[in-house]
Scaffold this active site. Sequence first.
Site, mmCIF file in Angstrom:
data_model
loop_
_atom_site.group_PDB
_atom_site.id
_atom_site.type_symbol
_atom_site.label_atom_id
_atom_site.label_comp_id
_atom_site.label_asym_id
_atom_site.label_seq_id
_atom_site.Cartn_x
_atom_site.Cartn_y
_atom_site.Cartn_z
ATOM 1 N N CYS A 186 -1.900 -2.369 7.381
ATOM 2 C CA CYS A 186 -1.943 -3.435 6.373
ATOM 3 C C CYS A 186 -0.797 -4.307 6.766
ATOM 4 O O CYS A 186 -1.155 -5.176 6.433
ATOM 5 C CB CYS A 186 -2.563 -2.810 4.825
ATOM 6 S SG CYS A 186 -3.500 -2.001 5.093
ATOM 7 N N LYS A 197 -7.001 -4.965 -3.189
ATOM 8 C CA LYS A 197 -7.382 -5.841 -2.742
ATOM 9 C C LYS A 197 -8.236 -4.593 -1.911
ATOM 10 O O LYS A 197 -8.508 -3.062 -2.529
ATOM 11 C CB LYS A 197 -7.177 -6.072 -1.346
ATOM 12 C CG LYS A 197 -5.890 -4.859 -0.461
ATOM 13 C CD LYS A 197 -4.734 -4.999 0.580
ATOM 14 C CE LYS A 197 -4.105 -4.283 1.268
ATOM 15 N NZ LYS A 197 -5.265 -3.013 1.949
ATOM 16 N N ASP A 246 0.962 -1.235 -0.272
ATOM 17 C CA ASP A 246 0.330 -0.292 -0.067
ATOM 18 C C ASP A 246 0.799 1.446 0.036
ATOM 19 O O ASP A 246 0.618 2.319 0.938
ATOM 20 C CB ASP A 246 -0.921 -0.175 1.591
ATOM 21 C CG ASP A 246 -2.119 -1.489 1.483
ATOM 22 O OD1 ASP A 246 -2.068 -1.832 0.388
ATOM 23 O OD2 ASP A 246 -2.568 -1.528 2.067
#
Length: 182
Positions: free
Chosen positions: A137, A98, A12
């Site tokens: 995450c 995702k 990310d």
Amino acid sequence: MGTGPNALLLVDVQYDFCEGGSLAVPGSDEIFPAINQWIGKAQEAGWPILASRDWHTVDHISFSDRGGPWPVHCVQDTPGAEFHRKMELPDSAIRVSKGTAFDTDAYSAFDGTQLDSYLRRHGIHRLFVAGLALDVCVKATVRDALKLGFEVELITSGTRAVKTDEAPAVFEQLEEEGAELC
């Protein structure tokens, strides 16, 4: 799973999680030298490079206006969802999206992405992991990788936490669960 081929997994590293973004992680700009160094190492060694990204719908369940914990971030096809330009991500990198469903959230790069299937199909046993955010995450991704039997090396200089004071405890916790810190 034992020692075997490696892959670099970048979690990310998107504009909305970097300084100036809608959900900026403190100190996020500090990760780029380490991440780019590891991208170079992975390319030299011929490792696959994978980059996960939040790729949310406009009306995603994680957003505060829908009762979720986060401000609007990483909406599909918006500038905030793009990988940060300071990350020297090669065109050959595998992009893993995702959190793509309206009513399902995903923190781990393994959540609903079939990433584990890809890694197993390519004989990958060890993941070198970096990205944002350590306490959200990245932690979820490392934990899932360990549960799935992968060896994990967490690149400490290539990650930062939303709650910076909790970073040492997260590193310690992940190390206790089986990750190696590098």
